[in-house]
Design an enzyme around this catalytic site. Structure first.
Site, PDB file in Angstrom:
ATOM      1  N   HIS A 177      61.801  30.525  11.431  1.00  0.00           N
ATOM      2  CA  HIS A 177      60.825  31.083  12.372  1.00  0.00           C
ATOM      3  C   HIS A 177      60.649  30.089  13.516  1.00  0.00           C
ATOM      4  O   HIS A 177      60.259  28.942  13.302  1.00  0.00           O
ATOM      5  CB  HIS A 177      59.496  31.365  11.678  1.00  0.00           C
ATOM      6  CG  HIS A 177      59.539  32.539  10.759  1.00  0.00           C
ATOM      7  ND1 HIS A 177      58.828  32.607   9.585  1.00  0.00           N
ATOM      8  CD2 HIS A 177      60.231  33.711  10.843  1.00  0.00           C
ATOM      9  CE1 HIS A 177      59.068  33.767   8.994  1.00  0.00           C
ATOM     10  NE2 HIS A 177      59.918  34.449   9.733  1.00  0.00           N
ATOM     11  N   ALA A 178      60.923  30.537  14.719  1.00  0.00           N
ATOM     12  CA  ALA A 178      61.106  29.647  15.865  1.00  0.00           C
ATOM     13  C   ALA A 178      59.918  28.738  16.137  1.00  0.00           C
ATOM     14  O   ALA A 178      60.078  27.556  16.453  1.00  0.00           O
ATOM     15  CB  ALA A 178      61.419  30.487  17.107  1.00  0.00           C
ATOM     16  N   ARG A 253      62.962  38.487   7.033  1.00  0.00           N
ATOM     17  CA  ARG A 253      62.836  39.826   6.454  1.00  0.00           C
ATOM     18  C   ARG A 253      64.189  40.537   6.482  1.00  0.00           C
ATOM     19  O   ARG A 253      64.258  41.719   6.156  1.00  0.00           O
ATOM     20  CB  ARG A 253      61.807  40.668   7.237  1.00  0.00           C
ATOM     21  CG  ARG A 253      60.405  40.104   7.295  1.00  0.00           C
ATOM     22  CD  ARG A 253      59.715  40.117   5.948  1.00  0.00           C
ATOM     23  NE  ARG A 253      58.329  39.675   6.057  1.00  0.00           N
ATOM     24  CZ  ARG A 253      57.938  38.398   6.015  1.00  0.00           C
ATOM     25  NH1 ARG A 253      58.848  37.434   5.857  1.00  0.00           N
ATOM     26  NH2 ARG A 253      56.655  38.069   6.113  1.00  0.00           N
ATOM     27  N   HIS A 304      59.091  26.091   5.959  1.00  0.00           N
ATOM     28  CA  HIS A 304      58.290  26.885   6.887  1.00  0.00           C
ATOM     29  C   HIS A 304      57.006  26.117   7.204  1.00  0.00           C
ATOM     30  O   HIS A 304      56.714  25.087   6.611  1.00  0.00           O
ATOM     31  CB  HIS A 304      57.906  28.229   6.255  1.00  0.00           C
ATOM     32  CG  HIS A 304      59.021  29.195   6.094  1.00  0.00           C
ATOM     33  ND1 HIS A 304      59.162  30.316   6.883  1.00  0.00           N
ATOM     34  CD2 HIS A 304      60.064  29.228   5.219  1.00  0.00           C
ATOM     35  CE1 HIS A 304      60.225  30.996   6.507  1.00  0.00           C
ATOM     36  NE2 HIS A 304      60.796  30.357   5.491  1.00  0.00           N
ATOM     37  N   TYR A 306      52.751  27.469   8.486  1.00  0.00           N
ATOM     38  CA  TYR A 306      51.936  26.402   7.916  1.00  0.00           C
ATOM     39  C   TYR A 306      51.197  26.983   6.709  1.00  0.00           C
ATOM     40  O   TYR A 306      51.352  28.161   6.418  1.00  0.00           O
ATOM     41  CB  TYR A 306      50.876  25.924   8.944  1.00  0.00           C
ATOM     42  CG  TYR A 306      49.928  27.008   9.405  1.00  0.00           C
ATOM     43  CD1 TYR A 306      48.666  27.168   8.810  1.00  0.00           C
ATOM     44  CD2 TYR A 306      50.281  27.918  10.400  1.00  0.00           C
ATOM     45  CE1 TYR A 306      47.800  28.166   9.196  1.00  0.00           C
ATOM     46  CE2 TYR A 306      49.419  28.932  10.780  1.00  0.00           C
ATOM     47  CZ  TYR A 306      48.187  29.050  10.182  1.00  0.00           C
ATOM     48  OH  TYR A 306      47.335  30.077  10.563  1.00  0.00           O
ATOM     49  N   TYR A 356      51.498  36.911  -0.130  1.00  0.00           N
ATOM     50  CA  TYR A 356      51.511  38.370  -0.059  1.00  0.00           C
ATOM     51  C   TYR A 356      52.897  38.862  -0.427  1.00  0.00           C
ATOM     52  O   TYR A 356      53.852  38.088  -0.516  1.00  0.00           O
ATOM     53  CB  TYR A 356      51.143  38.865   1.346  1.00  0.00           C
ATOM     54  CG  TYR A 356      51.825  38.114   2.476  1.00  0.00           C
ATOM     55  CD1 TYR A 356      53.194  38.230   2.712  1.00  0.00           C
ATOM     56  CD2 TYR A 356      51.093  37.276   3.315  1.00  0.00           C
ATOM     57  CE1 TYR A 356      53.814  37.542   3.741  1.00  0.00           C
ATOM     58  CE2 TYR A 356      51.700  36.579   4.348  1.00  0.00           C
ATOM     59  CZ  TYR A 356      53.057  36.718   4.556  1.00  0.00           C
ATOM     60  OH  TYR A 356      53.673  36.023   5.564  1.00  0.00           O
ATOM     61  N   GLU A 378      55.694  25.665   2.711  1.00  0.00           N
ATOM     62  CA  GLU A 378      54.910  25.896   3.929  1.00  0.00           C
ATOM     63  C   GLU A 378      54.208  24.575   4.225  1.00  0.00           C
ATOM     64  O   GLU A 378      53.316  24.162   3.482  1.00  0.00           O
ATOM     65  CB  GLU A 378      53.880  27.012   3.737  1.00  0.00           C
ATOM     66  CG  GLU A 378      54.468  28.400   3.548  1.00  0.00           C
ATOM     67  CD  GLU A 378      54.808  29.100   4.854  1.00  0.00           C
ATOM     68  OE1 GLU A 378      54.553  28.498   5.927  1.00  0.00           O
ATOM     69  OE2 GLU A 378      55.313  30.231   4.804  1.00  0.00           O
TER      70      GLU A 378
END
EC number: 3.4.17.15
Length: 417
Positions: A177-178, A253, A304, A306, A356, A378
């Protein structure tokens, strides 16, 4: 010497055209399932342009949402009308962005003619140059493997740490994720740590005498560049498809792990858009092809940010994996190792129960492929800065993360399968 506001503004104009003046990040606490449903409906209101940093999942678990200045009053009035508790977490996003840009420009000026500063955020070109430096300085240990190119034709370069021979391997990636800049920075620090300490640190030496390590510091190079040049909040890839004016796919995803299931969006404009098909993103397919062709990858670890979490499968379903007890035990020990350095606490467990349900994720794909030791970190923090973690926290983040990584790697070394 501090930079003048004019220089900071000029830097912002050149390197980050989209501004977020007056945007706020709200911390929202839903009390029950009904309020979660309400927040999910709010998330679907495209005209509000809300950016959920932490999405609604279970009652009494905090939700973080960046609200554009133009939508702030409407959102606050709506939350109050529904009896949903909120507080302001970040008063003005642009203030943090200006500070971040100032630090980057100051570091670029300071780094000229000096050593690479691992405690700063860097451009893609600077990261790639430092990767080349590591290879040049450690020719018997580190090599560069190109596994493909991004949608915009940027190289996807992996650092291979190996003492020779056909060994089992550990895969480690960051920056899928950028906007999660602390992950790319942590990965690069980790690469330098492994290279510099081999031969002197018994733990690293033992690891590399038994296993190879493949490290991809920038998994989403196009998105990373875009987050530095145009939109700091960019998350997705930069792929384009005919028939859609929205750009990019959420690369976490897009894996073939219950693709298109819960927690992924079919809306091309969503930050969680899963893409038209599994592995449609060349960045994802390049990793899939490499790992399948290697055939001996025994651990898959992704960084990842946070929230300070250490998770394992599953994300696409809430059932426990077959190896739950072992994965949980390893993750708990890794979190304890990490905590000993700076006292940073991590929550541990399967993705579905810790955050989730989310389909199409990388570690679910890896686990279903047969890579038992599949984990997602994370990194810092828990929301005070969110994705805009100050550069002064890079080194402590990297140092503590390494202790967690090393615990997992040592378990992989000691438990071959």
């Amino acid at each position: 010497m501090r930079l003048t506001p004019l220089l900071v503004a000029l830097f912002g104009y050149i390197y980050c055209q989209e501004t977020f003046v007056g945007d706020q990040v709200l911390e929202v606490i839903p009390n029950d399932e009904e309020q979660i449903k309400t927040l999910l409906q709010l998330e679907a209101e495209e005209h509000l342009e809300l950016d959920f940093w932490k999405s609604p999942s279970v009652p009494r678990q905090t939700v973080h949402v960046r609200v554009p200045f133009a939508s702030i009053q409407d959102v606050k009035v709506f939350l109050e009308s529904q009896g949903i508790t909120y507080s302001i977490m970040i008063e003005d996003v642009q203030v943090l962005l200006d500070q971040e840009r100032e630090e980057m420009l100051f570091n670029q000026q300071r780094e000229r003619g000096t050593n690479f500063n691992f405690g700063a955020y860097h451009t893609l070109e600077e990261i790639y140059q430092e990767m080349d430096n590591l290879v040049a300085e450690n020719p018997g240990l580190v090599s560069k493997v190109n596994i493909g190119s991004s949608f915009e034709n940027r190289p996807m370069n992996v650092l291979k740490f190996s003492t020779g021979g056909d060994k089992p391997a550990i895969w480690l990636d960051a920056g899928i994720h950028a906007r999660e800049w602390v992950t790319q920075a942590t990965a690069l620090w980790t690469a330098n740590k492994i290279a510099s300490d081999y031969g002197t640190d018994p733990a690293i030496t033992s690891l590399l005498n038994t296993l190879d390590v493949f490290l991809l510091p920038v998994t989403n190079p196009d998105g990373y560049v875009f987050s530095q040049t145009s939109n700091r909040m960019w998350r997705k890839t930069r792929s384009k498809r005919s028939g859609s004016f929205c750009v990019g796919v959420d690369p976490n995803r897009n894996w073939d792990a219950n693709f298109g299931g819960p927690g992924a969006s079919s809306n091309p404009c969503s930050d969680s858009y899963h893409g038209p098909s599994p592995n449609s993103e060349v960045e994802v397919k390049s990793i899939v092809d490499f790992i399948k062709s290697h055939g001996k990858v025994k651990a898959f670890i992704t960084l990842h940010s946070y929230s300070q979490l250490l998770m394992f499968p599953y994300g696409y379903k809430c059932a426990k994996p077959d190896d739950f007890n072992e994965l949980d035990e390893v993750a708990q020990r890794a979190a304890q190792s990490l905590k000993r350095l700076h006292g940073t606490s991590y929550k541990v467990g399967p993705i579905c129960s810790v955050i989730y349900q989310a389909s199409g994720g990388s570690i679910d794909w890896a686990y279903d492929l047969g890579i038992k030791y599949s984990f997602a970190f994370e990194l810092r923090d828990t929301g005070y800065y969110g994705f805009l973690l100050p550069a002064k926290q890079i080194l402590p983040t990297a140092e503590e993360t390494w202790l967690g990584l090393k615990t997992i790697m040592e378990h992989v070394r000691d438990h071959p399968y």
